[in-house]
Write a protein that holds these residues in place. Structure first.
Motif, PDB file in Angstrom:
ATOM      1  N   UNK A 127       0.845  -1.195   0.000  1.00 50.55           N
ATOM      2  CA  UNK A 127       0.000   0.000   0.000  1.00 50.55           C
ATOM      3  C   UNK A 127       0.881   1.245   0.000  1.00 50.55           C
ATOM      4  N   UNK A 128       0.403   2.301  -0.631  1.00 52.78           N
ATOM      5  CA  UNK A 128       1.089   3.588  -0.600  1.00 52.78           C
ATOM      6  C   UNK A 128       0.156   4.650  -0.043  1.00 52.78           C
ATOM      7  N   UNK A 129       0.642   5.437   0.890  1.00 51.53           N
ATOM      8  CA  UNK A 129      -0.165   6.510   1.478  1.00 51.53           C
ATOM      9  C   UNK A 129      -0.419   7.610   0.461  1.00 51.53           C
ATOM     10  N   UNK A 130       0.567   7.902  -0.413  1.00 52.80           N
ATOM     11  CA  UNK A 130       0.489   9.075  -1.282  1.00 52.80           C
ATOM     12  C   UNK A 130       0.219   8.757  -2.743  1.00 52.80           C
ATOM     13  N   UNK A 131       0.564   7.569  -3.228  1.00 49.78           N
ATOM     14  CA  UNK A 131       0.461   7.309  -4.671  1.00 49.78           C
ATOM     15  C   UNK A 131      -0.035   5.884  -4.896  1.00 49.78           C
ATOM     16  N   UNK A 132       0.376   5.277  -5.994  1.00 46.30           N
ATOM     17  CA  UNK A 132      -0.186   3.989  -6.417  1.00 46.30           C
ATOM     18  C   UNK A 132       0.322   2.841  -5.552  1.00 46.30           C
ATOM     19  N   UNK A 133      -0.489   1.812  -5.438  1.00 44.29           N
ATOM     20  CA  UNK A 133      -0.027   0.582  -4.798  1.00 44.29           C
ATOM     21  C   UNK A 133       0.864  -0.177  -5.767  1.00 44.29           C
ATOM     22  N   UNK A 134       1.609  -1.135  -5.261  1.00 46.26           N
ATOM     23  CA  UNK A 134       2.530  -1.894  -6.098  1.00 46.26           C
ATOM     24  C   UNK A 134       1.820  -2.923  -6.965  1.00 46.26           C
ATOM     25  N   UNK A 135       2.549  -3.448  -7.919  1.00 46.43           N
ATOM     26  CA  UNK A 135       2.019  -4.475  -8.815  1.00 46.43           C
ATOM     27  C   UNK A 135       2.222  -5.867  -8.221  1.00 46.43           C
ATOM     28  N   UNK A 136       1.410  -6.794  -8.685  1.00 50.23           N
ATOM     29  CA  UNK A 136       1.641  -8.217  -8.453  1.00 50.23           C
ATOM     30  C   UNK A 136       1.921  -8.832  -9.815  1.00 50.23           C
ATOM     31  N   UNK A 137       3.106  -9.320 -10.023  1.00 52.76           N
ATOM     32  CA  UNK A 137       3.516  -9.833 -11.324  1.00 52.76           C
ATOM     33  C   UNK A 137       3.832 -11.318 -11.211  1.00 52.76           C
ATOM     34  N   UNK A 138       3.198 -12.094 -12.095  1.00 54.06           N
ATOM     35  CA  UNK A 138       3.465 -13.527 -12.177  1.00 54.06           C
ATOM     36  C   UNK A 138       3.868 -13.810 -13.609  1.00 54.06           C
ATOM     37  N   UNK A 139       5.080 -14.290 -13.814  1.00 50.25           N
ATOM     38  CA  UNK A 139       5.578 -14.497 -15.169  1.00 50.25           C
ATOM     39  C   UNK A 139       6.527 -15.681 -15.184  1.00 50.25           C
ATOM     40  N   UNK A 140       6.613 -16.350 -16.305  1.00 46.42           N
ATOM     41  CA  UNK A 140       7.628 -17.374 -16.490  1.00 46.42           C
ATOM     42  C   UNK A 140       8.831 -16.757 -17.180  1.00 46.42           C
ATOM     43  N   UNK A 141       9.961 -17.388 -17.018  1.00 49.41           N
ATOM     44  CA  UNK A 141      11.177 -16.885 -17.658  1.00 49.41           C
ATOM     45  C   UNK A 141      11.125 -17.149 -19.158  1.00 49.41           C
ATOM     46  N   UNK A 142      11.880 -16.344 -19.911  1.00 47.63           N
ATOM     47  CA  UNK A 142      11.980 -16.553 -21.348  1.00 47.63           C
ATOM     48  C   UNK A 142      12.691 -17.875 -21.635  1.00 47.63           C
ATOM     49  N   UNK A 143      12.406 -18.444 -22.802  1.00 39.25           N
ATOM     50  CA  UNK A 143      13.034 -19.704 -23.191  1.00 39.25           C
ATOM     51  C   UNK A 143      14.493 -19.485 -23.546  1.00 39.25           C
ATOM     52  N   UNK A 144      15.280 -20.516 -23.391  1.00 39.49           N
ATOM     53  CA  UNK A 144      16.688 -20.463 -23.771  1.00 39.49           C
ATOM     54  C   UNK A 144      16.864 -20.588 -25.272  1.00 39.49           C
TER      55      UNK A 144
END
Length: 201
Positions: free
Chosen positions: A59-76
């Motif tokens: 949470x942020x008192x003054x600005x945006x809340x943070x993101x929740x990012x779910x990602x897989x790594x790029x392929x080799x």
């Protein structure tokens, strides 16, 4: 992690990160020598419901809340990138869990969009977007509903379905196909009727 206690407006303190990383595999076997997993499991329960796994951004008192990012790594150099799988558990005698994807309510601004998009492809086919309900053994199959919200003081939203265009010589644009379900029963007394396609202005 540690707190960033400096309140300096130019460059105050940042909160520390929590980094959890599984072990790297240095083995040369392309099938069996895999990197370590990161497993997070909630507690089991004997009589009541099991524990939850909750991931929430800050949470942020003054600005945006943070993101929740779910990602897989790029392929080799060879291979494919990993899948992102979201499933609810199976049930023996009750309902299975619901999967809900929602954006937050906006009090004085626009609510966030919900997007499902497959990646671009340079030398192959782009992926499909498929919405499918499960088959029913002894009951009715589920519905797929596309519903636009009502407007209180302005217009209601549109439902726009557009097939893909093409710029290639001799090729045709995509089709828009609406097909009702077939009635497959061959019963002589009361065979199955096909469903209707209803278009109402």
């Amino acid at each position: 992690a540690g707190a960033g206690l400096s309140t300096d407006a130019a460059d105050g303190g940042d909160g520390g990160d929590v980094v959890v990383t599984a072990g790297k595999a240095f083995g040369g076997n392309a099938v069996t020598d895999i990197g370590g997993d990161v497993l997070v499991s909630a507690g089991e329960a004997t009589s009541a419901v099991g524990g939850a796994v909750k991931v929430m951004s800050g949470f942020s008192v003054s600005t945006s809340s943070g993101n929740v990012e779910v990602a897989t790594a790029a392929a080799g150099a060879v291979g494919v990138s990993g899948d992102v799988l979201i499933d609810t558990g199976a049930s023996t005698s009750g309902d299975t869990g619901m999967m809900a994807v929602s954006t937050g309510v906006a009090t004085q601004g626009n609510s966030g969009g919900a997007y499902m998009t497959t990646g671009d492809s340079f030398y192959g086919l782009t992926g499909n977007v498929e919405l499918t309900t499960g088959a029913a053994t002894s009951g009715d199959a589920g519905d797929i509903r596309l519903t636009v919200g009502a407007g209180d003081t302005n217009n209601g939203g549109d439902v726009i379905t557009t097939a893909g265009s093409t710029m290639a010589a001799g090729m045709v644009g995509g089709n828009v196909v609406l097909t009702a379900g077939a009635g497959m029963s061959t019963d002589a007394a009361d065979g199955g009727d096909g469903g209707d396609v209803v278009v109402t202005a």
